[in-house]
Design an enzyme around this catalytic site. Structure first.
Site, mmCIF file in Angstrom:
data_model
loop_
_atom_site.group_PDB
_atom_site.id
_atom_site.type_symbol
_atom_site.label_atom_id
_atom_site.label_comp_id
_atom_site.label_asym_id
_atom_site.label_seq_id
_atom_site.Cartn_x
_atom_site.Cartn_y
_atom_site.Cartn_z
ATOM 1 N N THR A 109 47.915 85.393 -9.881
ATOM 2 C CA THR A 109 49.273 84.961 -9.575
ATOM 3 C C THR A 109 49.983 85.853 -8.561
ATOM 4 O OG1 THR A 109 49.421 84.130 -11.834
ATOM 5 C CG2 THR A 109 51.476 84.277 -10.592
ATOM 6 N N GLU A 122 45.862 99.230 3.700
ATOM 7 C CA GLU A 122 46.886 98.753 4.617
ATOM 8 C C GLU A 122 48.022 99.761 4.655
ATOM 9 O OE1 GLU A 122 48.085 94.993 3.019
ATOM 10 O OE2 GLU A 122 49.282 95.884 1.421
ATOM 11 N N HIS A 177 51.896 92.903 2.525
ATOM 12 C CA HIS A 177 52.214 92.719 1.121
ATOM 13 C C HIS A 177 53.475 93.472 0.714
ATOM 14 C CE1 HIS A 177 47.689 92.054 0.900
ATOM 15 N NE2 HIS A 177 48.220 90.921 0.526
ATOM 16 N N THR A 185 44.391 74.149 -17.118
ATOM 17 C CA THR A 185 44.803 72.751 -17.004
ATOM 18 C C THR A 185 45.864 72.538 -15.929
ATOM 19 O OG1 THR A 185 46.432 73.063 -18.772
ATOM 20 C CG2 THR A 185 44.251 72.246 -19.412
ATOM 21 N N GLY A 186 46.383 73.610 -15.330
ATOM 22 C CA GLY A 186 47.331 73.479 -14.230
ATOM 23 C C GLY A 186 46.622 73.141 -12.927
ATOM 24 N N SER A 187 47.393 72.872 -11.887
ATOM 25 C CA SER A 187 46.783 72.428 -10.625
ATOM 26 C C SER A 187 45.906 73.510 -10.005
ATOM 27 C CB SER A 187 47.877 71.989 -9.646
ATOM 28 O OG SER A 187 48.771 73.060 -9.375
ATOM 29 N N GLU A 188 46.425 74.734 -9.896
ATOM 30 C CA GLU A 188 45.626 75.809 -9.302
ATOM 31 C C GLU A 188 44.468 76.212 -10.219
ATOM 32 O OE1 GLU A 188 45.850 77.359 -6.172
ATOM 33 O OE2 GLU A 188 47.043 75.537 -5.887
#
Length: 295
Positions: free
Chosen positions: A101, A213, A251, A17-20
């Site tokens: 996340t 990497e 990263h 239900t969050g934006s992302e």
């Protein structure tokens, strides 16, 4: 076939239900992913409409699994709540948790990974700080674009999200069985070795692309694993060949200590076990084309 994510996978979204979470739930549904619900204890019992598809919101992962038979959770929650969300998924023993996340504190990742080990590793964790996992033509769990490649017989495992997308696009006409973005944090759940092992066992994966990497020793450890356990052809790419000495690049896990963790050291370790390594993503894709064409 595919590894870990198939057309039969039932996906829930923690943070739907969050934006992302909402944005990417809509994209996953459009890609044909069987999303069966979301988790938000404050909105339990509600339904959310995604362009005509109504999905229920559950109070917990356990409730969602009991009601829907879900076996995959994609986690879109803020960093400060990620540890609790992953622990909840582990407690429910969901087979696969994909942690999208970014910015999760390393000690939180260490804590939920240790907790997963203590529970017998019933849950495979991908991430955090990753683009997710996609089995083209079957299912897509995360933020990987669904329209840049087709189904095929190449397996892809990558630390970098953007390089995952580029390699998928470069080899779009050949296609992939599964593409796994494992994330570039210092501590992650699923590793190159885990993916290599799964692709080696998958009868419908013929060859593997491994993208690493600079920093750490994950690629060197993967090379040692390939030496004794992987019979399928592997091509590799190490991001960071042109990184200026002394510069912080990429990263959080891209930390070089002395001569360890350099692109050159990783290339040497991989080539020593028969892996062909490209200096650019395009060159790496060319090496894979040669393998798949038998040339």
């Amino acid at each position: 076939m595919a590894i870990w994510l198939t057309k039969d996978s039932k996906v829930i979204v923690q943070g739907m239900t969050g934006s992302e979470g909402s944005k990417h739930t809509r994209r996953m549904l459009a890609a044909g992913t069987n999303v069966v619900g979301g988790v938000n204890p404050r909105k339990a019992g509600q339904k959310v409409d995604f362009d005509g598809t109504e999905l229920p919101v559950f109070a917990s992962v356990a409730d969602a699994m009991a009601e829907t038979g879900a076996d995959v959770s994609v986690i879109f929650v803020p960093p400060q709540f990620t540890k609790a969300a992953v622990v909840e998924a582990i407690d429910a023993a969901i087979p696969l948790a994909v942690v999208i996340t970014e910015g999760v504190p390393v000690h939180d990742t260490a804590a939920f990974w240790a907790y997963n080990l203590a529970q017998g590793e019933r849950t495979r964790i991908i991430g955090p700080n990753c683009p997710g996992i996609a089995s083209p033509g079957a299912s897509n769990a995360g933020i990987i674009p669904a329209d840049i490649t087709g189904a095929g017989r190449i397996g892809l495992v990558s630390k970098s999200g953007t390089l995952t997308y580029q390699m998928m696009y470069e080899l779009r006409d050949i296609g992939f069985s599964t593409c796994v973005g494992i994330g570039g944090d210092p501590i992650i759940g699923t590793t190159h070795i885990d993916a290599l092992k799964a692709f080696e066992a998958d009868p419908e994966t013929d060859a593997i692309v491994m993208i690493g990497e600079i920093g750490g020793d994950a690629e060197e450890r993967a090379a040692e694993f390939i030496k004794g356990n992987v019979t399928k052809p592997v091509v590799g790419y190490i991001a960071g060949f042109t990184a200026p000495p002394g510069k912080t690049m990429g990263h959080a896990g891209a930390i070089i200590s002395g001569s360890a963790g350099t692109a050159e050291a990783k290339q040497a370790a991989l080539e020593a076990v028969g892996v062909k390594v490209g200096k650019t993503p395009t060159e790496t894709a060319k090496l894979m084309r040669e393998i798949m064409s038998g040339s």
